[in-house]
Design a protein around this motif. Structure first.
Motif, short mmCIF file in Angstrom:
data_model
loop_
_atom_site.label_atom_id
_atom_site.label_comp_id
_atom_site.label_asym_id
_atom_site.label_seq_id
_atom_site.Cartn_x
_atom_site.Cartn_y
_atom_site.Cartn_z
N LEU A 134 0.83 -1.21 0.00
CA LEU A 134 0.00 0.00 0.00
C LEU A 134 0.86 1.25 0.00
O LEU A 134 0.61 2.21 -0.75
CB LEU A 134 -0.92 -0.01 1.23
CG LEU A 134 -1.78 1.23 1.46
CD1 LEU A 134 -2.78 1.39 0.32
CD2 LEU A 134 -2.50 1.13 2.80
N GLU A 137 2.53 1.88 -3.40
CA GLU A 137 1.60 2.46 -4.38
C GLU A 137 1.31 3.92 -4.05
O GLU A 137 1.24 4.78 -4.95
CB GLU A 137 0.30 1.65 -4.39
CG GLU A 137 -0.74 2.13 -5.39
CD GLU A 137 -0.29 1.98 -6.84
OE1 GLU A 137 -1.00 2.51 -7.72
OE2 GLU A 137 0.75 1.35 -7.09
N ARG A 138 1.15 4.20 -2.75
CA ARG A 138 0.94 5.60 -2.34
C ARG A 138 2.13 6.46 -2.78
O ARG A 138 1.94 7.55 -3.35
CB ARG A 138 0.78 5.64 -0.81
CG ARG A 138 0.44 6.99 -0.18
CD ARG A 138 1.66 7.85 0.19
NE ARG A 138 2.71 7.15 0.88
CZ ARG A 138 2.77 6.98 2.21
NH1 ARG A 138 1.83 7.46 2.97
NH2 ARG A 138 3.82 6.34 2.74
N ALA A 206 -2.52 7.55 3.06
CA ALA A 206 -2.98 6.84 1.86
C ALA A 206 -4.44 7.19 1.55
O ALA A 206 -4.82 7.30 0.38
CB ALA A 206 -2.83 5.33 2.07
N THR A 207 -5.24 7.38 2.59
CA THR A 207 -6.65 7.73 2.36
C THR A 207 -6.79 9.11 1.71
O THR A 207 -7.70 9.33 0.91
CB THR A 207 -7.43 7.70 3.69
OG1 THR A 207 -6.73 8.52 4.66
CG2 THR A 207 -7.54 6.28 4.22
N ASP A 208 -5.89 10.05 2.06
CA ASP A 208 -5.93 11.37 1.43
C ASP A 208 -5.55 11.28 -0.04
O ASP A 208 -6.12 11.97 -0.89
CB ASP A 208 -5.00 12.33 2.17
CG ASP A 208 -5.49 12.66 3.57
OD1 ASP A 208 -6.71 12.56 3.80
OD2 ASP A 208 -4.66 13.01 4.43
N VAL A 209 -4.55 10.44 -0.33
CA VAL A 209 -4.15 10.26 -1.73
C VAL A 209 -5.31 9.67 -2.52
O VAL A 209 -5.62 10.11 -3.64
CB VAL A 209 -2.92 9.34 -1.82
CG1 VAL A 209 -2.58 9.04 -3.28
CG2 VAL A 209 -1.72 10.00 -1.13
N ARG A 210 -5.98 8.69 -1.92
CA ARG A 210 -7.13 8.07 -2.59
C ARG A 210 -8.23 9.09 -2.84
O ARG A 210 -8.88 9.09 -3.89
CB ARG A 210 -7.67 6.92 -1.73
CG ARG A 210 -8.95 6.28 -2.26
CD ARG A 210 -8.68 5.57 -3.58
NE ARG A 210 -9.88 4.95 -4.12
CZ ARG A 210 -10.78 5.58 -4.86
NH1 ARG A 210 -10.60 6.87 -5.16
NH2 ARG A 210 -11.83 4.95 -5.33
N GLN A 211 -8.44 10.02 -1.91
CA GLN A 211 -9.52 10.99 -2.03
C GLN A 211 -9.25 12.05 -3.08
O GLN A 211 -10.15 12.44 -3.83
CB GLN A 211 -9.78 11.66 -0.68
CG GLN A 211 -10.89 12.70 -0.71
CD GLN A 211 -11.11 13.33 0.66
OE1 GLN A 211 -10.45 12.98 1.64
NE2 GLN A 211 -12.05 14.27 0.73
#
Length: 242
Positions: A134, A137-138, A206-211
């Motif tokens: 993860l 990828e981030r 990682a959640t911020d990157v996804r968003q």
């Protein structure tokens, strides 16, 4: 007939000496309890109170040593059996020592109450999932975002000076790029208290990157439109007849 000045004066040296000797022994013994409590509680300082039929005993410890030991009898005034100030009065010490054994018994019972405390705690724990894939990828996505933002910073540096900020709105949210020379200092989304997709201090969650990663193309497109507008304005500048 003799007056009072000729009478012998009873000396208290022996009583004071025995009091001091007993107080020193109590300090040493209570110090052992203080060290055990410090180890049990896992701290450098603290205090515990133990109740007996004769009253209550409070021991305060710091750095593994006893700071004071106070006896508060069921009737009568409290006594600091161990203190950093002055030794107790002999009579008060005698009263307290009559209950000291009960205090030690209460402490021992307190320690025994923890027997079996960890009996049901498992010795084996579940395997921990790795975040390596993860994170990789981030980091790959963030590196690509940084490449694009550095390219934007280089263009802004050339046009607007050594450092500054460029801001626009994407999907109703403010995006702000700060540059310093040809390098992007940060990419912040959502104003002064927003999320840093790029910063000098560390990678984003990682959640911020996804968003927000999906909106980076729209941010770049808005920047390109900004550059096109600048070029159009410059194209209208004239120094005279052509």
């Amino acid at each position: 007939m003799t007056d009072g000045l000729e009478a012998d004066v009873e000396r208290l040296d022996g009583i004071a000496e025995r009091r001091d000797e007993l107080a020193a022994r109590v300090r040493t013994h209570a110090g052992e309890i203080a060290r055990e409590l410090a180890v049990l509680q896992g701290g450098d300082y603290g205090q515990e109170t133990f109740d007996t039929d004769g009253g209550s005993w409070t021991i305060k410890y710091e750095a593994g040593d006893v700071q004071y030991l106070r006896f508060d009898p069921t009737s009568g005034s409290e006594t600091y059996v161990v203190s950093s100030k002055q030794p107790p009065e002999p009579e008060a010490l005698e009263t307290a020592m009559a209950d000291y054994g009960a205090f030690v018994a209460a402490y021992n019972e307190y320690v025994r109450s923890f027997d079996g405390l960890f009996a049901d705690v498992p010795e084996a724990f579940p395997a921990v999932e790795s975040t390596a894939e993860l994170v990789a990828e981030r980091d790959r996505i963030v590196d690509r975002v940084r490449e694009v933002c550095d390219a934007m910073a280089a263009q802004l540096h050339r046009y607007d000076g050594e450092y500054g900020t460029y801001a626009t709105t994407v999907s109703g949210t403010r995006w702000e790029l700060k540059w310093d020379g040809d390098v992007a200092s940060y990419l912040r989304i959502g104003g002064s208290n927003g999320t840093y997709l790029l910063s000098q201090y560390g990678p984003p969650a990682a959640t911020d990157v996804r968003q927000f990663a999906a909106d980076v193309p729209a941010f770049v497109a808005a920047f390109n439109d900004h550059v096109d507008d600048l070029e159009a304005d410059l194209a209208q500048v004239s120094f005279g007849d052509d």
